[in-house]
Design a protein around this motif. Structure first.
Motif, PDB file in Angstrom:
ATOM      1  N   GLU A 148      50.924 125.197  71.674  1.00  0.00           N
ATOM      2  CA  GLU A 148      52.285 124.844  72.068  1.00  0.00           C
ATOM      3  C   GLU A 148      53.247 126.037  72.095  1.00  0.00           C
ATOM      4  O   GLU A 148      54.382 125.903  72.535  1.00  0.00           O
ATOM      5  CB  GLU A 148      52.851 123.785  71.122  1.00  0.00           C
ATOM      6  CG  GLU A 148      52.108 122.472  71.169  1.00  0.00           C
ATOM      7  CD  GLU A 148      52.754 121.453  70.267  1.00  0.00           C
ATOM      8  OE1 GLU A 148      53.719 120.808  70.726  1.00  0.00           O
ATOM      9  OE2 GLU A 148      52.308 121.333  69.114  1.00  0.00           O
TER      10      GLU A 148
ATOM     11  N   GLU B  58      58.751 118.097  58.573  1.00  0.00           N
ATOM     12  CA  GLU B  58      57.447 118.101  59.239  1.00  0.00           C
ATOM     13  C   GLU B  58      57.287 116.821  60.036  1.00  0.00           C
ATOM     14  O   GLU B  58      57.620 115.745  59.551  1.00  0.00           O
ATOM     15  CB  GLU B  58      56.310 118.158  58.217  1.00  0.00           C
ATOM     16  CG  GLU B  58      56.243 119.413  57.398  1.00  0.00           C
ATOM     17  CD  GLU B  58      55.123 119.357  56.382  1.00  0.00           C
ATOM     18  OE1 GLU B  58      54.113 120.044  56.612  1.00  0.00           O
ATOM     19  OE2 GLU B  58      55.270 118.629  55.390  1.00  0.00           O
TER      20      GLU B  58
ATOM     21  N   ILE C  71      57.002 126.067  73.783  1.00  0.00           N
ATOM     22  CA  ILE C  71      58.180 126.094  72.907  1.00  0.00           C
ATOM     23  C   ILE C  71      59.096 127.246  73.305  1.00  0.00           C
ATOM     24  O   ILE C  71      60.311 127.070  73.452  1.00  0.00           O
ATOM     25  CB  ILE C  71      57.756 126.187  71.423  1.00  0.00           C
ATOM     26  CG1 ILE C  71      57.113 124.877  70.979  1.00  0.00           C
ATOM     27  CG2 ILE C  71      58.949 126.539  70.533  1.00  0.00           C
ATOM     28  CD1 ILE C  71      56.405 124.933  69.639  1.00  0.00           C
TER      29      ILE C  71
ATOM     30  N   CYS D  78      48.304 129.360  64.196  1.00  0.00           N
ATOM     31  CA  CYS D  78      49.287 128.440  64.754  1.00  0.00           C
ATOM     32  C   CYS D  78      50.390 129.242  65.432  1.00  0.00           C
ATOM     33  O   CYS D  78      50.445 130.460  65.301  1.00  0.00           O
ATOM     34  CB  CYS D  78      49.856 127.522  63.678  1.00  0.00           C
ATOM     35  SG  CYS D  78      50.918 128.321  62.465  1.00  0.00           S
TER      36      CYS D  78
ATOM     37  N   ALA E 252      53.997 125.397  64.682  1.00  0.00           N
ATOM     38  CA  ALA E 252      53.479 124.344  65.563  1.00  0.00           C
ATOM     39  C   ALA E 252      52.047 124.679  65.924  1.00  0.00           C
ATOM     40  O   ALA E 252      51.541 125.762  65.603  1.00  0.00           O
ATOM     41  CB  ALA E 252      54.347 124.228  66.813  1.00  0.00           C
ATOM     42  N   ASP E 253      51.392 123.773  66.610  1.00  0.00           N
ATOM     43  CA  ASP E 253      50.045 124.027  67.091  1.00  0.00           C
ATOM     44  C   ASP E 253      50.053 125.274  67.970  1.00  0.00           C
ATOM     45  O   ASP E 253      50.979 125.493  68.754  1.00  0.00           O
ATOM     46  CB  ASP E 253      49.549 122.817  67.890  1.00  0.00           C
ATOM     47  CG  ASP E 253      48.103 122.958  68.271  1.00  0.00           C
ATOM     48  OD1 ASP E 253      47.848 123.468  69.390  1.00  0.00           O
ATOM     49  OD2 ASP E 253      47.229 122.596  67.464  1.00  0.00           O
TER      50      ASP E 253
ATOM     51  N   ARG F 210      54.425 119.753  63.680  1.00  0.00           N
ATOM     52  CA  ARG F 210      55.457 120.797  63.707  1.00  0.00           C
ATOM     53  C   ARG F 210      56.168 120.837  62.368  1.00  0.00           C
ATOM     54  O   ARG F 210      56.370 119.820  61.727  1.00  0.00           O
ATOM     55  CB  ARG F 210      56.472 120.531  64.810  1.00  0.00           C
ATOM     56  CG  ARG F 210      55.847 120.644  66.170  1.00  0.00           C
ATOM     57  CD  ARG F 210      56.840 120.545  67.262  1.00  0.00           C
ATOM     58  NE  ARG F 210      56.105 120.641  68.514  1.00  0.00           N
ATOM     59  CZ  ARG F 210      56.650 120.650  69.680  1.00  0.00           C
ATOM     60  NH1 ARG F 210      57.949 120.575  69.784  1.00  0.00           N
ATOM     61  NH2 ARG F 210      55.917 120.732  70.755  1.00  0.00           N
ATOM     62  N   THR F 211      56.562 122.044  61.981  1.00  0.00           N
ATOM     63  CA  THR F 211      57.269 122.245  60.722  1.00  0.00           C
ATOM     64  C   THR F 211      58.448 123.170  60.971  1.00  0.00           C
ATOM     65  O   THR F 211      58.315 124.173  61.664  1.00  0.00           O
ATOM     66  CB  THR F 211      56.343 122.887  59.665  1.00  0.00           C
ATOM     67  OG1 THR F 211      55.210 122.042  59.470  1.00  0.00           O
ATOM     68  CG2 THR F 211      57.065 123.092  58.345  1.00  0.00           C
TER      69      THR F 211
END
Length: 193
Positions: A90, A68, A94, A36, A86-87, A72-73
């Motif tokens: 992304e 969360e 970001i 991730c 995040a994935d 996303r965390t």
């Protein structure tokens, strides 16, 4: 541990492609998580709202707090430090949003996606398994909490995602060792069940 040489050999093998399960996965399940996007964010608390807008998720205000949403965390590790997940796809977007939206704000956003790996530890015996390696009393920590700690000497960011599920973020070079230790603990728990 009955055979120290076997443990040392297992600690240097590649991480498994399939989860390790103990008690049919009910007692304990260990799984390597997909890669991730991972960032360490340092920004003044007064600018946390702007940083949260750039990340696409409001940042938690309290140390140990975790938020969360939509894959996303955000975890607050210190007065001005957050861990962002995040994935993987992304990550570049970001980073670009932070560069554009916080261009005039003092901050540091460091991509650590290639440095670390995630391990999911779950099951009814997850607290017993982690207690064998961690100095913290995780049983008293609520869901939605996380911190940086050590598991048998390995620096780890630990996030409590559910009552019976934790996410461990650990340096890739230490991941096989930590995974092997958790497997040893899992076998002991299974033998005692």
């Amino acid at each position: 541990m009955s055979d120290p040489a076997a443990f040392v050999a297992s600690a240097y093998r590649p991480l498994p492609d399939q989860p390790s399960e103990f008690g049919g996965g009910r007692l304990l399940r260990l799984a390597v998580l997909p890669d991730c996007a991972r960032f360490v964010l340092r920004v003044a608390p007064a600018d946390a709202d702007a940083a949260g807008q750039a990340f696409g998720l409001a940042l938690p205000e309290r140390i140990g707090g975790m938020v969360e949403s939509d894959g996303r965390t955000a975890l607050k590790l210190g007065p001005d430090e957050w861990r962002l997940l995040a994935d993987e796809s992304e990550g570049p977007e970001i980073a670009a949003r932070f560069a554009a939206q916080l261009a005039d704000t003092a901050h540091s956003l460091v991509d650590i996606g290639h440095r670390e790996i995630g391990i999911e530890v779950s099951g009814t015996a997850v607290l017993d398994a982690l207690a064998a390696l961690c100095p913290l009393d995780l049983a008293v920590r609520p869901v939605g909490w996380g911190t940086r700690t050590v598991l048998e000497g390995v620096e780890t960011v630990i996030l409590r995602e559910a009552e019976d599920r934790f996410r461990l973020e650990v340096w890739r070079s230490f991941a096989p060792f930590l995974f092997s230790l958790l497997e040893v603990v899992g076998r002991e728990i299974e033998a005692e069940a």
